[in-house]
Design a protein around this motif. Structure first.
Motif, PDB file in Angstrom:
ATOM      1  N   LEU A   1       0.835  -1.056   0.299  1.00  0.00           N
ATOM      2  CA  LEU A   1      -0.283  -0.156   0.020  1.00  0.00           C
ATOM      3  C   LEU A   1       0.934   1.556   0.318  1.00  0.00           C
ATOM      4  N   THR A   2       0.409   2.008  -1.077  1.00  0.00           N
ATOM      5  CA  THR A   2       1.410   3.458  -0.486  1.00  0.00           C
ATOM      6  C   THR A   2       0.133   4.529  -1.016  1.00  0.00           C
ATOM      7  N   LEU A   3       0.283   5.253   0.520  1.00  0.00           N
ATOM      8  CA  LEU A   3      -0.818   6.690   0.970  1.00  0.00           C
ATOM      9  C   LEU A   3      -0.372   7.687  -0.090  1.00  0.00           C
TER      10      LEU A   3
ATOM     11  N   THR B   1      -5.913   8.888  -1.570  1.00  0.00           N
ATOM     12  CA  THR B   1      -6.115   8.054  -2.268  1.00  0.00           C
ATOM     13  C   THR B   1      -5.064   6.582  -2.094  1.00  0.00           C
ATOM     14  N   VAL B   2      -4.896   5.595  -1.889  1.00  0.00           N
ATOM     15  CA  VAL B   2      -4.081   4.359  -2.101  1.00  0.00           C
ATOM     16  C   VAL B   2      -4.221   3.869  -3.274  1.00  0.00           C
ATOM     17  N   LYS B   3      -2.379   3.104  -3.598  1.00  0.00           N
ATOM     18  CA  LYS B   3      -1.535   3.031  -4.695  1.00  0.00           C
ATOM     19  C   LYS B   3      -1.995   0.941  -3.984  1.00  0.00           C
ATOM     20  N   VAL B   4      -2.123   0.694  -4.934  1.00  0.00           N
ATOM     21  CA  VAL B   4      -1.975  -0.881  -4.023  1.00  0.00           C
ATOM     22  C   VAL B   4      -1.317  -1.625  -4.979  1.00  0.00           C
ATOM     23  N   THR B   5      -0.618  -3.184  -4.388  1.00  0.00           N
ATOM     24  CA  THR B   5      -0.365  -3.767  -5.473  1.00  0.00           C
ATOM     25  C   THR B   5      -0.813  -5.168  -4.534  1.00  0.00           C
ATOM     26  N   HIS B   6      -1.421  -6.072  -5.368  1.00  0.00           N
ATOM     27  CA  HIS B   6      -2.070  -7.424  -5.213  1.00  0.00           C
ATOM     28  C   HIS B   6      -1.572  -8.402  -6.430  1.00  0.00           C
ATOM     29  N   THR B   7      -0.674  -8.995  -6.535  1.00  0.00           N
ATOM     30  CA  THR B   7      -0.179 -10.257  -7.237  1.00  0.00           C
ATOM     31  C   THR B   7       0.060  -9.869  -8.442  1.00  0.00           C
ATOM     32  N   GLN B   8       1.248  -9.214  -8.262  1.00  0.00           N
ATOM     33  CA  GLN B   8       1.876  -8.132  -9.104  1.00  0.00           C
ATOM     34  C   GLN B   8       1.372  -7.246  -9.893  1.00  0.00           C
ATOM     35  N   LYS B   9      -0.220  -6.851  -9.605  1.00  0.00           N
ATOM     36  CA  LYS B   9      -0.592  -5.636 -10.434  1.00  0.00           C
ATOM     37  C   LYS B   9      -0.940  -4.476  -9.778  1.00  0.00           C
TER      38      LYS B   9
ATOM     39  N   GLY C   1      -3.215  -0.604  -9.020  1.00  0.00           N
ATOM     40  CA  GLY C   1      -4.276  -0.284  -8.705  1.00  0.00           C
ATOM     41  C   GLY C   1      -4.238   0.983  -7.662  1.00  0.00           C
ATOM     42  N   VAL C   2      -6.044   2.069  -7.854  1.00  0.00           N
ATOM     43  CA  VAL C   2      -6.072   2.972  -6.942  1.00  0.00           C
ATOM     44  C   VAL C   2      -6.853   2.420  -6.424  1.00  0.00           C
TER      45      VAL C   2
ATOM     46  N   GLU D   1     -10.989   4.413   1.903  1.00  0.00           N
ATOM     47  CA  GLU D   1     -12.428   3.395   2.877  1.00  0.00           C
ATOM     48  C   GLU D   1     -12.254   1.764   1.706  1.00  0.00           C
ATOM     49  N   GLY D   2     -11.212   1.378   0.743  1.00  0.00           N
ATOM     50  CA  GLY D   2     -11.279   0.800   0.252  1.00  0.00           C
ATOM     51  C   GLY D   2     -11.933   0.443  -0.956  1.00  0.00           C
ATOM     52  N   LEU D   3     -12.551   1.223  -1.695  1.00  0.00           N
ATOM     53  CA  LEU D   3     -13.880   1.450  -2.620  1.00  0.00           C
ATOM     54  C   LEU D   3     -12.683   1.568  -3.799  1.00  0.00           C
ATOM     55  N   SER D   4     -12.229   0.594  -5.007  1.00  0.00           N
ATOM     56  CA  SER D   4     -11.716   0.427  -6.101  1.00  0.00           C
ATOM     57  C   SER D   4     -12.564   1.622  -7.194  1.00  0.00           C
ATOM     58  N   ILE D   5     -10.766   2.822  -7.367  1.00  0.00           N
ATOM     59  CA  ILE D   5     -11.019   3.882  -8.051  1.00  0.00           C
ATOM     60  C   ILE D   5      -9.744   3.894  -9.535  1.00  0.00           C
ATOM     61  N   ILE D   6      -9.206   3.246  -9.750  1.00  0.00           N
ATOM     62  CA  ILE D   6      -8.520   2.316 -10.686  1.00  0.00           C
ATOM     63  C   ILE D   6      -8.765   1.096 -10.144  1.00  0.00           C
ATOM     64  N   PRO D   7      -8.454  -0.016 -11.482  1.00  0.00           N
ATOM     65  CA  PRO D   7      -8.915  -1.289 -11.406  1.00  0.00           C
ATOM     66  C   PRO D   7      -7.755  -2.376 -11.074  1.00  0.00           C
ATOM     67  N   ILE D   8      -7.249  -2.807 -10.201  1.00  0.00           N
ATOM     68  CA  ILE D   8      -6.241  -3.124  -9.647  1.00  0.00           C
ATOM     69  C   ILE D   8      -6.322  -4.476 -11.176  1.00  0.00           C
ATOM     70  N   ILE D   9      -5.061  -3.860 -11.413  1.00  0.00           N
ATOM     71  CA  ILE D   9      -5.465  -4.388 -13.433  1.00  0.00           C
ATOM     72  C   ILE D   9      -4.051  -4.421 -14.018  1.00  0.00           C
ATOM     73  N   TYR D  10      -3.107  -3.382 -13.911  1.00  0.00           N
ATOM     74  CA  TYR D  10      -1.878  -2.523 -14.430  1.00  0.00           C
ATOM     75  C   TYR D  10      -0.373  -3.504 -14.125  1.00  0.00           C
ATOM     76  N   ASP D  11       0.148  -3.194 -14.853  1.00  0.00           N
ATOM     77  CA  ASP D  11       1.638  -3.971 -14.388  1.00  0.00           C
ATOM     78  C   ASP D  11       2.501  -2.638 -13.893  1.00  0.00           C
TER      79      ASP D  11
END
Length: 75
Positions: free
Chosen positions: A39-41, A46-54, A56-57, A61-71
Motif C-alpha cells: 500500500l502507498t498512501l 487515495t491509496v496505490k495498491v499492489t496485489h499479485t504484481q498488478k 491499482g488505486v 475506505e477500500g473502494l476501487s478508483i482505478i482497477p487493480i489490473i495494471y503493470d
C-alpha cells in the motif's frame, strides 16, 4: 482480529497479516483489510495498491478508483 504487526503512519495505522497489508484509521476502525502486497498512501487521500504484481488505486475506505489490473502506474 489479530495482526502480525501494526505500524503508525501519520493519522492511520498500517496492518500486516500473513505477508499482506491493510489500513485502519486513528480510532482503530479497519478501513482496508490486509489483502494487498503493498500500500502507498497518496497525497490526495487515495491509496496505490499492489496485489499479485498488478497495480491499482483505491479510496481510503477500500473502494476501487482505478482497477487493480495494471503493470505500472505513475502518479
Amino acid at each position: 482480529l489479530e495482526y502480525d504487526s501494526i505500524a503508525k503512519e501519520t493519522n492511520r495505522f498500517r496492518l500486516y497479516k500473513n505477508g499482506l497489508t491493510g489500513l485502519a484509521d486513528a480510532s482503530g476502525k479497519i478501513l482496508i483489510e490486509p489483502r494487498f502486497n503493498q500500500l502507498t498512501l497518496l497525497s490526495n487521500g487515495t491509496v496505490k495498491v499492489t496485489h499479485t504484481q498488478k497495480l491499482g488505486v483505491i479510496s481510503a475506505e477500500g473502494l476501487s478508483i482505478i482497477p487493480i489490473i495494471y503493470d505500472a502506474l505513475y502518479y
